[in-house]
Design a protein around this motif. Structure first.
Motif, PDB file in Angstrom:
ATOM      1  N   MET A 152      43.320  37.252  40.399  1.00 28.73           N
ATOM      2  CA  MET A 152      42.927  38.231  40.823  1.00 28.73           C
ATOM      3  C   MET A 152      41.681  38.711  40.042  1.00 28.73           C
ATOM      4  SD  MET A 152      46.433  40.646  41.029  1.00 28.73           S
ATOM      5  CE  MET A 152      46.235  41.376  42.382  1.00 28.73           C
ATOM      6  N   ALA A 153      40.830  39.823  40.919  1.00 28.04           N
ATOM      7  CA  ALA A 153      39.460  39.923  40.369  1.00 28.04           C
ATOM      8  C   ALA A 153      39.039  41.248  40.831  1.00 28.04           C
ATOM      9  CB  ALA A 153      38.561  38.787  40.666  1.00 28.04           C
ATOM     10  N   TRP A 154      38.278  41.778  40.056  1.00 29.84           N
ATOM     11  CA  TRP A 154      37.552  43.094  40.527  1.00 29.84           C
ATOM     12  C   TRP A 154      36.206  42.521  40.673  1.00 29.84           C
ATOM     13  CZ3 TRP A 154      39.627  47.416  42.137  1.00 29.84           C
ATOM     14  CH2 TRP A 154      40.993  47.737  41.490  1.00 29.84           C
ATOM     15  N   TYR A 155      35.289  43.059  42.008  1.00 27.34           N
ATOM     16  CA  TYR A 155      33.855  42.924  42.338  1.00 27.34           C
ATOM     17  C   TYR A 155      33.531  44.441  42.415  1.00 27.34           C
ATOM     18  CZ  TYR A 155      34.239  37.897  42.952  1.00 27.34           C
ATOM     19  OH  TYR A 155      34.470  36.711  42.968  1.00 27.34           O
TER      20      TYR A 155
ATOM     21  N   ALA B 232      35.330  41.401  36.886  1.00 25.45           N
ATOM     22  CA  ALA B 232      36.162  40.905  35.927  1.00 25.45           C
ATOM     23  C   ALA B 232      37.170  39.979  36.738  1.00 25.45           C
ATOM     24  CB  ALA B 232      36.738  41.963  34.991  1.00 25.45           C
ATOM     25  N   ARG B 233      37.928  38.996  35.953  1.00 26.58           N
ATOM     26  CA  ARG B 233      38.825  38.293  36.740  1.00 26.58           C
ATOM     27  C   ARG B 233      40.047  37.811  35.762  1.00 26.58           C
ATOM     28  NH1 ARG B 233      38.324  32.751  35.903  1.00 26.58           N
ATOM     29  NH2 ARG B 233      39.264  32.125  38.016  1.00 26.58           N
ATOM     30  N   ILE B 234      41.344  37.806  36.096  1.00 29.83           N
ATOM     31  CA  ILE B 234      42.369  37.321  35.359  1.00 29.83           C
ATOM     32  C   ILE B 234      43.182  36.458  36.194  1.00 29.83           C
ATOM     33  CG2 ILE B 234      43.350  39.493  36.322  1.00 29.83           C
ATOM     34  CD1 ILE B 234      44.821  39.742  33.437  1.00 29.83           C
TER      35      ILE B 234
ATOM     36  N   SER C  81      44.533  34.929  31.306  1.00 27.24           N
ATOM     37  CA  SER C  81      43.077  34.550  30.793  1.00 27.24           C
ATOM     38  C   SER C  81      42.095  35.541  31.701  1.00 27.24           C
ATOM     39  CB  SER C  81      42.847  33.215  31.032  1.00 27.24           C
ATOM     40  OG  SER C  81      43.500  32.360  30.260  1.00 27.24           O
ATOM     41  N   THR C  82      41.184  36.058  30.927  1.00 28.02           N
ATOM     42  CA  THR C  82      40.120  36.920  31.589  1.00 28.02           C
ATOM     43  C   THR C  82      38.820  36.611  31.091  1.00 28.02           C
ATOM     44  OG1 THR C  82      40.242  38.268  29.524  1.00 28.02           O
ATOM     45  CG2 THR C  82      41.870  39.022  31.102  1.00 28.02           C
TER      46      THR C  82
ATOM     47  N   PHE D 113      35.125  47.548  29.797  1.00 26.19           N
ATOM     48  CA  PHE D 113      36.152  47.451  30.543  1.00 26.19           C
ATOM     49  C   PHE D 113      37.171  46.433  30.247  1.00 26.19           C
ATOM     50  CE2 PHE D 113      33.288  48.239  34.761  1.00 26.19           C
ATOM     51  CZ  PHE D 113      33.004  49.449  34.223  1.00 26.19           C
ATOM     52  N   THR D 114      38.471  46.647  30.789  1.00 27.75           N
ATOM     53  CA  THR D 114      39.682  45.953  30.524  1.00 27.75           C
ATOM     54  C   THR D 114      40.225  45.726  31.770  1.00 27.75           C
ATOM     55  OG1 THR D 114      39.576  46.706  28.170  1.00 27.75           O
ATOM     56  CG2 THR D 114      41.511  45.547  28.999  1.00 27.75           C
ATOM     57  N   ILE D 115      40.711  44.377  32.210  1.00 26.63           N
ATOM     58  CA  ILE D 115      41.373  44.136  33.154  1.00 26.63           C
ATOM     59  C   ILE D 115      43.002  43.572  32.613  1.00 26.63           C
ATOM     60  CG2 ILE D 115      40.684  41.798  33.277  1.00 26.63           C
ATOM     61  CD1 ILE D 115      40.711  41.600  36.211  1.00 26.63           C
ATOM     62  N   SER D 116      43.822  44.147  33.632  1.00 23.15           N
ATOM     63  CA  SER D 116      45.064  43.785  33.185  1.00 23.15           C
ATOM     64  C   SER D 116      45.917  43.710  34.555  1.00 23.15           C
ATOM     65  CB  SER D 116      45.719  44.751  32.607  1.00 23.15           C
ATOM     66  OG  SER D 116      45.696  45.994  33.142  1.00 23.15           O
TER      67      SER D 116
END
Length: 121
Positions: A34-37, A49-51, A56-57, A67-70
């Motif tokens: 999953m990712a944010w663009y 960001a991707r996870i 793993s990020t 920024f923090t992805i979860s």
């Protein structure tokens, strides 16, 4: 039918924080990455960001440390905590998921509709 829905965008002052959320729904067997663009007018859509399923990020250089992805694999959700926001972070933020609809099938890429983040006085 699979849907990705983002929420949490809005207007925030420089230095402020926002939390974006993405919820995937539908006949999903599993979600891999999953990712944010994000995208601004006239520019390409860039990864923020991707996870992975395992947690793993990776982060784009401009957002590292801010920024923090979860994600919650059980709920098929993903968040992006954005701190110390800058005007340059202003963009439409999109959620992307690479997923399978059945255990032996191929992976498909899905996008959300986007949520606008505006960082301004």
């Amino acid at each position: 039918q699979v849907q990705l829905v983002e929420s949490g965008g809005g207007l925030v002052q420089p230095g402020g924080s926002l939390r974006l959320s993405c919820a995937a729904s539908g006949n999903i067997f599993s979600i891999n990455v999953m990712a944010w663009y994000r995208q601004t007018p006239g520019k390409q859509r860039d990864m923020v960001a991707r996870i992975t399923t395992g947690g793993s990020t990776n982060y784009a250089d401009p957002v590292k440390g801010r920024f923090t992805i979860s994600r919650d694999n059980a709920k098929n959700t993903m968040d992006l905590q954005m701190n110390s926001l800058e005007p340059e972070d202003t963009a439409v933020y999109y959620c992307k998921a690479l997923l399978r609809l059945d255990p032996r099938g191929p992976q498909f890429q899905y996008w959300g509709q986007g949520t606008l983040v505006t960082v301004s006085e």
